[in-house]
Design a protein around this motif. Structure first.
Motif, PDB file in Angstrom:
ATOM      1  N   ALA A 313       0.829  -1.204   0.000  1.00  0.00           N
ATOM      2  CA  ALA A 313       0.000   0.000   0.000  1.00  0.00           C
ATOM      3  C   ALA A 313       0.865   1.256   0.000  1.00  0.00           C
ATOM      4  CB  ALA A 313      -0.925  -0.006   1.212  1.00  0.00           C
ATOM      5  N   THR A 314       1.903   1.263   0.833  1.00  0.00           N
ATOM      6  CA  THR A 314       2.806   2.416   0.878  1.00  0.00           C
ATOM      7  C   THR A 314       3.546   2.574  -0.436  1.00  0.00           C
ATOM      8  OG1 THR A 314       3.098   2.182   3.275  1.00  0.00           O
ATOM      9  CG2 THR A 314       4.769   3.443   2.074  1.00  0.00           C
ATOM     10  N   LYS A 315       4.023   1.460  -0.981  1.00  0.00           N
ATOM     11  CA  LYS A 315       4.781   1.520  -2.239  1.00  0.00           C
ATOM     12  C   LYS A 315       3.929   2.063  -3.380  1.00  0.00           C
ATOM     13  CE  LYS A 315       7.675  -1.415  -3.535  1.00  0.00           C
ATOM     14  NZ  LYS A 315       8.780  -2.323  -3.811  1.00  0.00           N
ATOM     15  N   MET A 316       2.687   1.590  -3.453  1.00  0.00           N
ATOM     16  CA  MET A 316       1.817   2.033  -4.543  1.00  0.00           C
ATOM     17  C   MET A 316       1.461   3.511  -4.412  1.00  0.00           C
ATOM     18  SD  MET A 316      -0.817  -1.029  -5.496  1.00  0.00           S
ATOM     19  CE  MET A 316      -0.302  -2.371  -6.577  1.00  0.00           C
ATOM     20  N   SER A 317       1.214   3.961  -3.189  1.00  0.00           N
ATOM     21  CA  SER A 317       0.845   5.365  -3.001  1.00  0.00           C
ATOM     22  C   SER A 317       2.029   6.287  -3.298  1.00  0.00           C
ATOM     23  CB  SER A 317       0.321   5.603  -1.583  1.00  0.00           C
ATOM     24  OG  SER A 317       1.317   5.363  -0.604  1.00  0.00           O
ATOM     25  N   LEU A 318       3.242   5.829  -2.964  1.00  0.00           N
ATOM     26  CA  LEU A 318       4.418   6.649  -3.255  1.00  0.00           C
ATOM     27  C   LEU A 318       4.761   6.629  -4.748  1.00  0.00           C
ATOM     28  CD1 LEU A 318       6.691   5.929  -0.147  1.00  0.00           C
ATOM     29  CD2 LEU A 318       5.424   8.014  -0.698  1.00  0.00           C
ATOM     30  N   TYR A 319       4.441   5.545  -5.433  1.00  0.00           N
ATOM     31  CA  TYR A 319       4.604   5.516  -6.886  1.00  0.00           C
ATOM     32  C   TYR A 319       3.717   6.589  -7.514  1.00  0.00           C
ATOM     33  CZ  TYR A 319       4.431   3.751 -11.715  1.00  0.00           C
ATOM     34  OH  TYR A 319       4.490   3.626 -13.084  1.00  0.00           O
ATOM     35  N   ARG A 320       2.510   6.698  -7.010  1.00  0.00           N
ATOM     36  CA  ARG A 320       1.608   7.757  -7.498  1.00  0.00           C
ATOM     37  C   ARG A 320       2.235   9.132  -7.261  1.00  0.00           C
ATOM     38  NH1 ARG A 320      -4.402   9.212  -7.271  1.00  0.00           N
ATOM     39  NH2 ARG A 320      -4.368  11.461  -6.913  1.00  0.00           N
ATOM     40  N   LYS A 321       2.742   9.333  -6.059  1.00  0.00           N
ATOM     41  CA  LYS A 321       3.266  10.652  -5.680  1.00  0.00           C
ATOM     42  C   LYS A 321       4.510  11.029  -6.487  1.00  0.00           C
ATOM     43  CE  LYS A 321       4.832  13.233  -1.618  1.00  0.00           C
ATOM     44  NZ  LYS A 321       5.090  13.176  -0.160  1.00  0.00           N
ATOM     45  N   PHE A 322       5.472  10.093  -6.587  1.00  0.00           N
ATOM     46  CA  PHE A 322       6.760  10.421  -7.198  1.00  0.00           C
ATOM     47  C   PHE A 322       6.778  10.281  -8.712  1.00  0.00           C
ATOM     48  CE2 PHE A 322       8.817   8.875  -2.998  1.00  0.00           C
ATOM     49  CZ  PHE A 322       8.540  10.086  -2.394  1.00  0.00           C
ATOM     50  N   VAL A 323       5.989   9.364  -9.233  1.00  0.00           N
ATOM     51  CA  VAL A 323       6.055   9.068 -10.672  1.00  0.00           C
ATOM     52  C   VAL A 323       4.859   9.642 -11.426  1.00  0.00           C
ATOM     53  CG1 VAL A 323       6.139   7.242 -12.415  1.00  0.00           C
ATOM     54  CG2 VAL A 323       7.438   6.991 -10.287  1.00  0.00           C
ATOM     55  N   ARG A 324       3.658   9.317 -10.973  1.00  0.00           N
ATOM     56  CA  ARG A 324       2.452   9.761 -11.685  1.00  0.00           C
ATOM     57  C   ARG A 324       2.245  11.261 -11.553  1.00  0.00           C
ATOM     58  NH1 ARG A 324      -2.826  10.978 -10.290  1.00  0.00           N
ATOM     59  NH2 ARG A 324      -4.504  10.241 -11.663  1.00  0.00           N
ATOM     60  N   ASP A 325       2.338  11.784 -10.319  1.00  0.00           N
ATOM     61  CA  ASP A 325       2.004  13.190 -10.089  1.00  0.00           C
ATOM     62  C   ASP A 325       3.151  14.142 -10.410  1.00  0.00           C
ATOM     63  OD1 ASP A 325      -0.421  12.234  -9.294  1.00  0.00           O
ATOM     64  OD2 ASP A 325      -0.105  12.572  -7.157  1.00  0.00           O
ATOM     65  N   GLU A 326       4.343  13.617 -10.577  1.00  0.00           N
ATOM     66  CA  GLU A 326       5.499  14.455 -10.939  1.00  0.00           C
ATOM     67  C   GLU A 326       6.147  13.854 -12.185  1.00  0.00           C
ATOM     68  OE1 GLU A 326       7.994  14.620  -7.486  1.00  0.00           O
ATOM     69  OE2 GLU A 326       6.432  15.481  -6.222  1.00  0.00           O
ATOM     70  N   ALA A 327       5.318  13.609 -13.185  1.00  0.00           N
ATOM     71  CA  ALA A 327       5.714  12.827 -14.356  1.00  0.00           C
ATOM     72  C   ALA A 327       6.795  13.509 -15.189  1.00  0.00           C
ATOM     73  CB  ALA A 327       4.494  12.558 -15.219  1.00  0.00           C
ATOM     74  N   VAL A 328       7.677  12.688 -15.734  1.00  0.00           N
ATOM     75  CA  VAL A 328       8.673  13.149 -16.699  1.00  0.00           C
ATOM     76  C   VAL A 328       8.390  12.522 -18.062  1.00  0.00           C
ATOM     77  CG1 VAL A 328      11.112  13.128 -17.340  1.00  0.00           C
ATOM     78  CG2 VAL A 328      10.454  13.629 -14.995  1.00  0.00           C
ATOM     79  N   GLN A 329       8.386  11.192 -18.146  1.00  0.00           N
ATOM     80  CA  GLN A 329       8.091  10.519 -19.415  1.00  0.00           C
ATOM     81  C   GLN A 329       7.575   9.092 -19.193  1.00  0.00           C
ATOM     82  OE1 GLN A 329      11.390   9.764 -22.130  1.00  0.00           O
ATOM     83  NE2 GLN A 329      10.133  10.421 -23.879  1.00  0.00           N
ATOM     84  N   TYR A 330       8.367   8.259 -18.509  1.00  0.00           N
ATOM     85  CA  TYR A 330       7.976   6.879 -18.210  1.00  0.00           C
ATOM     86  C   TYR A 330       8.139   6.607 -16.715  1.00  0.00           C
ATOM     87  CZ  TYR A 330       8.113   5.852 -23.233  1.00  0.00           C
ATOM     88  OH  TYR A 330       7.870   5.844 -24.589  1.00  0.00           O
ATOM     89  N   GLY A 331       7.466   5.550 -16.258  1.00  0.00           N
ATOM     90  CA  GLY A 331       7.572   5.153 -14.866  1.00  0.00           C
ATOM     91  C   GLY A 331       8.356   3.867 -14.696  1.00  0.00           C
ATOM     92  N   GLY A 332       8.991   3.737 -13.530  1.00  0.00           N
ATOM     93  CA  GLY A 332       9.685   2.509 -13.148  1.00  0.00           C
ATOM     94  C   GLY A 332       9.312   2.143 -11.724  1.00  0.00           C
TER      95      GLY A 332
END
Length: 362
Positions: A313-332
């Protein structure tokens, strides 16, 4: 009579001048046309890039398209734990790895494929799976894990990738005073050979210490000339004067990452190489600052990788915060075999918004 003679002479001169002018004009036009054609030819040559040397793992015959394995709700909304109490509406459609609203002008891998990477350093059992297994056994396990992603999403066949730590942050300043040392050339060469023999990719990871991202990438020039080699930047190990890697959590400014991106982009052109990938690891809010300064180029794809471990749950929510909401191009997205609770399956990982283009295992 003299007057008539002069008129005839002037008419003759005018005819000769006009003819010469037309000849010169035609000759010049022909030269200009020839130059334009040559320029067009040269431009065409620049756009034609070398093919990527790799072999994705073919999805199994019974593999179903990702959208057929998900419910209507899963197709419309991100997982509850990723939303973390916020709106669950997806930004990026299921199966699309390029983050919505972003562009990719390269001929790179991440448009159509997914990278599955094993991370670590061959001489350390504490830094990842690379140090826990012999090379041949490692590749066998990596291919098995990669195959699971090809089967989970047949539209993005997965490519096995070795993520090798090449500059290692340390608590001692060392002879260069920059708090890092390099993996030996022999070890890097060994894993470069291993990747080539298995039609895999090699991603060279730098941990920086007190050095710059640009200089650390420049240290890798010998291997960057190999068409199947890419770059990863471990931002948390980059510390300032008075700080120590592993004791103080570091960070890298987006402008410094961009210097490395632009260097690699120029390196690709100068050496007539296939387009490359730069993977940027992020563990905390502080680890990557000024992300808006990171700009992918025509030769370099950029993926932001959430690099934390713990409960899903923590990992998924932080993926949203760091990758989805502060997008550059692709996610990892990174998975820790020995620390995550539980270890997510490929089908669970691929429910994330956006779908990660790179999944690495430590």
């Amino acid at each position: 009579m003299k007057k008539l003679f002069l008129l005839l002479l002037l008419a003759l001169i005018a005819t000769i001048v006009t003819a010469c002018s037309e000849t010169t004009s035609t000759s010049t036009d022909n030269k200009m046309d020839g130059k334009s054609e040559q320029q067009a030819s040269n431009e065409g040559e620049k756009k034609e890039k070398k093919p990527q040397p790799f072999e994705p793992l073919t999805p199994s015959k019974d593999a179903k398209p990702l959208k057929e394995t998900m419910s209507d709700e899963e197709l419309a909304k991100m997982p509850v734990v990723e939303a973390h109490g916020e709106d669950r509406t997806r930004n990026t459609p299921v199966g699309q790895t390029l983050i919505e609203g972003k562009t990719d002008k390269t001929e790179g891998l991440l448009k159509n494929y997914r990278l599955v990477a094993y991370y670590g350093q061959p001489n350390s059992t504490k830094m990842g799976i690379l140090g826990e297994m012999e090379p041949d056994a490692l590749m066998a396990k990596l291919k098995e894990q990669t195959q699971a992603y090809s089967d989970a999403d047949p539209s993005h066949p997965a490519i096995p990738t070795i993520e090798l730590i090449t500059t290692i942050a340390q608590r001692d300043p060392g002879p260069n005073g920059l708090y890092y040392h390099m993996t030996s050339e022999e070890d890097i060469d060994e894993y470069a050979k291993l990747a080539k023999e298995n039609n895999a990719l090699l991603m060279l990871d730098v941990q920086l210490g007190r050095d710059t991202a640009l200089h650390q990438v420049q240290l890798l020039e010998k291997w960057l000339k190999l068409p199947y080699v890419h770059v990863a930047i471990d931002t948390e190990f980059h510390v300032d004067e008075g700080q120590t890697p592993g004791v103080d959590l570091g960070n890298v400014d987006g402008s410094e990452i961009q210097e490395a991106v632009e260097y690699v982009s120029e390196f690709v052109e100068e050496n007539d190489l296939p387009d490359k990938i730069i993977l940027v690891h992020q563990f905390t809010d502080h680890a990557v600052t000024n992300k808006h300064k990171i700009k992918p180029t025509d030769n370099v794809e950029v993926a932001l990788n959430f690099d934390g471990y713990g409960d899903y749950a923590t990992k998924m929510s932080l993926y949203r915060k760091f990758v989805r909401d502060e997008a550059v191009q692709y996610g990892g997205f990174k998975i820790f075999y020995n620390k995550d609770e539980p270890v997510l399956t490929p089908s669970e990982v691929l429910q994330l918004d956006p779908n990660p283009a790179i999944i690495n295992y430590q």
